[in-house]
Design a protein around this motif. Structure first.
Motif, PDB file in Angstrom:
ATOM      1  N   ASP A  30       0.841  -1.113  -0.120  1.00  0.00           N
ATOM      2  CA  ASP A  30      -0.061   0.047  -0.033  1.00  0.00           C
ATOM      3  C   ASP A  30       0.720   1.283   0.073  1.00  0.00           C
ATOM      4  OD1 ASP A  30      -2.636  -1.457   0.275  1.00  0.00           O
ATOM      5  OD2 ASP A  30      -1.706  -2.069   2.159  1.00  0.00           O
ATOM      6  N   LEU A  31       2.205   1.130   0.535  1.00  0.00           N
ATOM      7  CA  LEU A  31       3.012   2.238   0.754  1.00  0.00           C
ATOM      8  C   LEU A  31       4.314   1.763   0.567  1.00  0.00           C
ATOM      9  CD1 LEU A  31       3.587   5.220   1.173  1.00  0.00           C
ATOM     10  CD2 LEU A  31       3.277   4.714   3.831  1.00  0.00           C
ATOM     11  N   VAL A  32       5.397   2.385  -0.008  1.00  0.00           N
ATOM     12  CA  VAL A  32       6.867   2.085  -0.004  1.00  0.00           C
ATOM     13  C   VAL A  32       7.547   3.336   0.913  1.00  0.00           C
ATOM     14  CG1 VAL A  32       9.048   1.826  -1.205  1.00  0.00           C
ATOM     15  CG2 VAL A  32       6.964   0.800  -1.725  1.00  0.00           C
ATOM     16  N   ILE A  33       8.352   3.059   1.805  1.00  0.00           N
ATOM     17  CA  ILE A  33       9.040   4.049   2.652  1.00  0.00           C
ATOM     18  C   ILE A  33      10.475   3.772   2.274  1.00  0.00           C
ATOM     19  CG2 ILE A  33       9.697   4.810   4.716  1.00  0.00           C
ATOM     20  CD1 ILE A  33       6.959   4.223   5.650  1.00  0.00           C
ATOM     21  N   HIS A  34      11.318   4.991   1.762  1.00  0.00           N
ATOM     22  CA  HIS A  34      12.663   4.811   1.717  1.00  0.00           C
ATOM     23  C   HIS A  34      13.265   5.763   2.532  1.00  0.00           C
ATOM     24  CE1 HIS A  34      16.644   4.826  -0.081  1.00  0.00           C
ATOM     25  NE2 HIS A  34      16.227   3.940  -1.229  1.00  0.00           N
ATOM     26  N   ALA A  35      14.257   5.184   3.497  1.00  0.00           N
ATOM     27  CA  ALA A  35      14.800   5.969   4.371  1.00  0.00           C
ATOM     28  C   ALA A  35      16.356   6.512   4.015  1.00  0.00           C
ATOM     29  CB  ALA A  35      15.099   5.144   5.743  1.00  0.00           C
ATOM     30  N   GLY A  36      16.195   6.832   2.689  1.00  0.00           N
ATOM     31  CA  GLY A  36      17.602   7.655   2.431  1.00  0.00           C
ATOM     32  C   GLY A  36      18.774   6.840   1.844  1.00  0.00           C
ATOM     33  N   ASP A  37      19.393   7.558   1.052  1.00  0.00           N
ATOM     34  CA  ASP A  37      20.718   7.230   0.065  1.00  0.00           C
ATOM     35  C   ASP A  37      20.130   6.383  -1.149  1.00  0.00           C
ATOM     36  OD1 ASP A  37      22.436   8.347   1.911  1.00  0.00           O
ATOM     37  OD2 ASP A  37      23.506   6.460   2.427  1.00  0.00           O
ATOM     38  N   TRP A  38      19.281   7.125  -1.671  1.00  0.00           N
ATOM     39  CA  TRP A  38      18.715   6.699  -2.972  1.00  0.00           C
ATOM     40  C   TRP A  38      19.883   6.569  -4.106  1.00  0.00           C
ATOM     41  CZ3 TRP A  38      13.305   6.898  -3.260  1.00  0.00           C
ATOM     42  CH2 TRP A  38      12.519   7.618  -2.312  1.00  0.00           C
ATOM     43  N   GLN A  39      20.733   7.544  -4.002  1.00  0.00           N
ATOM     44  CA  GLN A  39      21.802   7.977  -4.984  1.00  0.00           C
ATOM     45  C   GLN A  39      21.569   8.722  -6.335  1.00  0.00           C
ATOM     46  OE1 GLN A  39      25.033   5.590  -4.317  1.00  0.00           O
ATOM     47  NE2 GLN A  39      25.985   6.434  -5.909  1.00  0.00           N
TER      48      GLN A  39
END
Length: 165
Positions: A30-39
């Motif tokens: 239902d949701l994706v959370i990304h906690a950083g350092d995608w680049q």
């Protein structure tokens, strides 16, 4: 409600992409959370194709990512308050920094990254949750992502895999 939690993707790195096991889970979430350092912004765009996306930037993210996501975020989901921050900084441990980041707010969960180390523990009544890294495991034996399941309560789990293929 199912939330997939990822961090420290560091893509593209050595021409790697998101692993199929993670893509399959994001399709169902239902949701994706990304906690950083995608680049790169391309990673943001790729993940956003799966649906609703929230996230923050990390220490390796440049201005293009910073234009897309904030440094920290607080989400209110199904009666729970979720704080998100990457966790980088100087002095103190990553855990100490993320706890201090939300010391003035009442959050049920703090999602963070930076260390690439999966972690699930409580400090008082607050759940600390680091999904590890879905694509850059460093010296660990497995890659990992996290899942939050929200029903009457909130449940967290780590999911481990050894191949990016």
């Amino acid at each position: 409600m199912e939330i997939i939690v990822i961090s420290d993707t560091h893509l593209p790195k050595k021409n790697r992409g998101l692993p199929p096991v993670l893509k399959d889970e994001m399709k169902k979430a239902d949701l994706v959370i990304h906690a950083g350092d995608w680049q790169t912004p391309e990673v943001y765009e790729q993940i956003k194709q799966f649906g609703d996306l929230a996230g923050v930037y990390g220490n390796v993210d440049g201005d293009e990512i910073k234009a897309l996501v904030p440094r920290r975020e607080i989400l209110h989901v199904k009666g729970f308050t979720i704080g998100i921050v990457h966790g980088h900084g100087e002095k103190k441990t990553t855990e100490q920094r993320v706890i201090e980041e939300f010391a003035e707010e009442e959050v049920d969960v703090i999602i963070f990254g930076h260390s690439h180390l999966p972690l699930l523990r409580f400090v008082k009544k607050t759940m600390l949750f680091n999904p590890g890294s879905a694509t850059d495991k460093r010296r660990l034996p497995y890659y990992s992502y996290g899942k939050l399941t929200i029903e009457e309560d909130i449940y967290a789990s780590h999911h481990f895999y050894s191949s990016l293929l």
